[in-house]
Design a protein around this motif. Structure first.
Motif, mmCIF file in Angstrom:
data_model
loop_
_atom_site.group_PDB
_atom_site.id
_atom_site.type_symbol
_atom_site.label_atom_id
_atom_site.label_comp_id
_atom_site.label_asym_id
_atom_site.label_seq_id
_atom_site.Cartn_x
_atom_site.Cartn_y
_atom_site.Cartn_z
ATOM 1 N N ALA A 1 54.822 50.733 38.121
ATOM 2 C CA ALA A 1 53.566 51.215 37.788
ATOM 3 C C ALA A 1 52.792 52.055 38.806
ATOM 4 O O ALA A 1 51.392 52.595 39.368
ATOM 5 C CB ALA A 1 53.286 49.860 39.010
ATOM 6 N N ILE A 2 53.919 52.854 39.516
ATOM 7 C CA ILE A 2 52.505 54.325 40.954
ATOM 8 C C ILE A 2 52.940 55.314 39.914
ATOM 9 O O ILE A 2 51.466 55.781 40.158
ATOM 10 C CB ILE A 2 54.219 54.479 41.605
ATOM 11 N N LEU A 3 53.904 55.307 38.936
ATOM 12 C CA LEU A 3 53.094 56.522 37.722
ATOM 13 C C LEU A 3 52.515 56.450 36.712
ATOM 14 O O LEU A 3 51.257 57.222 36.622
ATOM 15 C CB LEU A 3 54.557 56.847 37.356
ATOM 16 N N GLY A 4 51.827 55.091 36.468
ATOM 17 C CA GLY A 4 50.828 54.623 35.581
ATOM 18 C C GLY A 4 49.828 54.923 36.597
ATOM 19 O O GLY A 4 48.807 55.336 36.229
ATOM 20 N N ALA A 5 49.410 54.187 37.660
ATOM 21 C CA ALA A 5 48.678 54.734 38.679
ATOM 22 C C ALA A 5 47.823 56.278 38.754
ATOM 23 O O ALA A 5 46.829 56.339 38.534
ATOM 24 C CB ALA A 5 48.624 53.972 39.714
ATOM 25 N N THR B 1 35.139 59.794 37.810
ATOM 26 C CA THR B 1 36.458 59.514 38.845
ATOM 27 C C THR B 1 36.008 57.926 40.346
ATOM 28 O O THR B 1 37.528 57.883 40.710
ATOM 29 C CB THR B 1 36.819 60.494 39.570
ATOM 30 N N ASP B 2 35.340 58.154 40.679
ATOM 31 C CA ASP B 2 34.088 57.206 41.293
ATOM 32 C C ASP B 2 34.961 56.122 40.871
ATOM 33 O O ASP B 2 36.051 54.338 41.449
ATOM 34 C CB ASP B 2 33.121 56.937 41.635
ATOM 35 N N TRP B 3 34.793 55.293 39.085
ATOM 36 C CA TRP B 3 35.399 54.374 38.453
ATOM 37 C C TRP B 3 36.894 54.244 38.936
ATOM 38 O O TRP B 3 37.532 52.608 39.085
ATOM 39 C CB TRP B 3 34.445 54.629 37.338
ATOM 40 N N ALA B 4 37.133 55.286 38.100
ATOM 41 C CA ALA B 4 38.610 54.945 38.031
ATOM 42 C C ALA B 4 39.182 54.523 39.201
ATOM 43 O O ALA B 4 40.342 53.594 39.745
ATOM 44 C CB ALA B 4 39.073 56.615 38.039
ATOM 45 N N TRP B 5 39.026 55.291 40.676
ATOM 46 C CA TRP B 5 39.493 54.649 41.943
ATOM 47 C C TRP B 5 38.737 53.267 42.435
ATOM 48 O O TRP B 5 40.579 52.604 43.000
ATOM 49 C CB TRP B 5 38.579 55.673 42.969
ATOM 50 N N THR B 6 37.092 52.924 42.227
ATOM 51 C CA THR B 6 36.951 51.645 42.444
ATOM 52 C C THR B 6 38.121 50.364 42.222
ATOM 53 O O THR B 6 38.547 49.498 42.068
ATOM 54 C CB THR B 6 35.022 51.520 42.221
ATOM 55 N N SER B 7 38.290 51.006 40.097
ATOM 56 C CA SER B 7 38.508 49.861 39.640
ATOM 57 C C SER B 7 40.523 49.694 39.770
ATOM 58 O O SER B 7 40.969 48.545 39.432
ATOM 59 C CB SER B 7 38.221 50.255 37.928
ATOM 60 N N LEU B 8 40.563 50.936 40.317
ATOM 61 C CA LEU B 8 42.300 50.837 40.899
ATOM 62 C C LEU B 8 42.402 50.002 42.011
ATOM 63 O O LEU B 8 43.635 49.060 41.943
ATOM 64 C CB LEU B 8 43.179 51.918 40.783
ATOM 65 N N ILE B 9 41.860 50.455 43.011
ATOM 66 C CA ILE B 9 42.258 49.259 44.044
ATOM 67 C C ILE B 9 41.096 47.603 43.704
ATOM 68 O O ILE B 9 42.383 46.764 44.215
ATOM 69 C CB ILE B 9 40.700 50.069 45.014
ATOM 70 N N LEU B 10 40.591 47.535 42.620
ATOM 71 C CA LEU B 10 40.302 45.678 42.536
ATOM 72 C C LEU B 10 41.049 45.274 42.020
ATOM 73 O O LEU B 10 41.550 44.347 41.634
ATOM 74 C CB LEU B 10 38.951 46.192 41.769
ATOM 75 N N PHE B 11 41.709 46.193 40.815
ATOM 76 C CA PHE B 11 43.453 46.096 40.419
ATOM 77 C C PHE B 11 44.143 45.208 41.047
ATOM 78 O O PHE B 11 44.939 44.373 40.594
ATOM 79 C CB PHE B 11 43.412 46.868 39.453
ATOM 80 N N ILE B 12 44.722 45.979 41.933
ATOM 81 C CA ILE B 12 45.533 46.096 43.160
ATOM 82 C C ILE B 12 45.216 44.663 43.948
ATOM 83 O O ILE B 12 46.041 43.750 43.460
ATOM 84 C CB ILE B 12 46.233 46.695 44.385
#
Length: 272
Positions: A18-22, A40-51
Motif C-alpha cells: 500500500a505504501i509503494l502504491g501511494a 498534485t494538490d488533487w492527488a495529496w488531498t485524495s490520498l488523505i481522504l482515501f486513508i
C-alpha cells in the motif's frame, strides 16, 4: 513472504504494498502535473481522504467493538482499513469538489491507474502463492507447567490462532491482555500465545503483574515456531483452519476488531 524487513522496521506485506502504491500515485501526479499544481494538490488531498475514509469505514463496520474502546479508533498502526470506503470518499471529492475538477479527468485516471497497478502488482509479487501449503508446525513447545505439547494437540481439531510474542516487546505488552481476553470468550477457536525465547520467570512476572491468566500461554525457548514459520518480527498472529492450514498472517500489533474479524472468518466453513 508475510513481512518486509527494512533495517529495524518490519512491515506487513499488504502495508508495504500500500505504501509503494501511494508513493507511485504521488510521483505520477507530480510528473503528469509538472505544469499544473492542481493535479498534485488533487492527488495529496485524495490520498488523505482515501486513508481517512478507509479507516472510518472499518470503524463503522466494527462499531460495536470500537464503542467499547473508543480511543483505539486512533490506533491506526494496529491496522484496520476498508479500501472500498476510501475509494468512495476520494471519488466523491474528485467529482463534486470544484477545485479538484481543474485537472483533466484523463490525467486523474492515469495517475490513479499507476498507483493501483503498483499497489496490486506489489501485493501479488510479494504475497506467497502457496499460503495454503503452510501448516501448523509440529515443533515441541511447553505449557506454563513445563509439560511438552504441540500446536496441533492444543488445537484439538479446531481452528487455532497462534500469537508469537515476548514480554520485552512493547507492542506485545499492549496486545497480550486484549488477546487473552478474546481467547477467554471464544469457544469455537483455540488460542495459543507462544512466547519466543523468554525465561519462564519473565513470562510469569509479566502475566502476574497484569493479572492475566496462564491458560492459553505457551513457551518456545528455542524460538523454533518462529523459525519454522519464518516469522521476522514480534508480535505476529497467524490464523490456522481446522485442518491446520494457514489462512491469514498479521504482522505487528493487531486491534480487537481486526482479530475478531479473522476469528469469525475461521469459524465459518471454508469452501472446498
Amino acid at each position: 513472504m508475510a513481512a518486509i524487513e527494512l533495517g529495524p522496521l518490519v512491515l506487513s506485506t499488504p502495508r508495504f504494498a500500500a505504501i509503494l502504491g501511494a508513493v507511485a500515485f504521488l510521483v505520477a501526479a507530480q510528473i503528469r502535473g509538472r505544469r499544473d499544481d492542481s493535479l498534485t494538490d488533487w492527488a495529496w488531498t485524495s490520498l488523505i481522504l482515501f486513508i481517512v475514509g478507509a479507516r472510518l469505514g472499518f470503524v463503522i463496520e466494527n462499531l460495536g467493538v470500537y464503542l467499547q474502546e473508543p480511543l483505539t479508533i486512533l490506533f491506526v498502526w494496529q491496522g484496520g482499513f476498508s479500501p472500498w470506503w476510501g475509494f468512495a470518499v476520494a471519488a466523491v471529492y474528485t467529482v463534486l469538489w470544484p477545485a479538484s475538477r481543474r485537472a483533466a479527468i484523463s490525467q486523474k485516471l492515469s495517475v490513479a491507474a499507476v498507483g493501483g497497478a503498483v499497489w496490486g502488482g506489489s501485493l501479488l509479487l510479494l504475497t506467497p502463492a502457496a499460503t495454503a501449503d503452510v501448516s501448523l508446525p509440529d515443533t515441541r513447545i511447553f505449557t506454563m507447567a513445563s509439560q511438552e505439547t504441540q500446536l496441533a494437540q492444543i488445537a484439538g481439531g479446531q481452528p487455532i490462532v497462534v500469537n508469537l510474542w515476548a514480554p520485552w516487546c512493547p507492542p506485545c505488552q499492549r496486545e497480550t491482555p486484549m488477546m487473552l481476553d478474546v481467547a477467554g470468550s471464544e469457544d469455537s477457536v483455540t488460542f495459543a500465545l507462544v512466547d519466543q525465547g523468554s525465561a519462564v520467570s519473565e513470562v510469569v512476572e509479566f502475566l502476574e503483574e497484569r493479572g492475566l491468566q496462564l491458560e492459553d500461554v505457551y513457551l518456545d525457548p528455542r524460538t523454533a515456531v518462529a523459525d519454522e514459520l519464518r516469522s521476522i518480527g514480534l508480535p505476529t498472529t497467524l490464523f490456522f483452519g481446522s485442518q491446520g492450514e494457514l489462512q491469514h498472517t498479521h504482522v505487528g500489533e493487531i486491534s480487537r476488531a481486526e482479530l475478531l474479524r479473522h476469528v469469525r472468518s475461521l469459524s465459518q466453513p471454508q469452501p472446498r
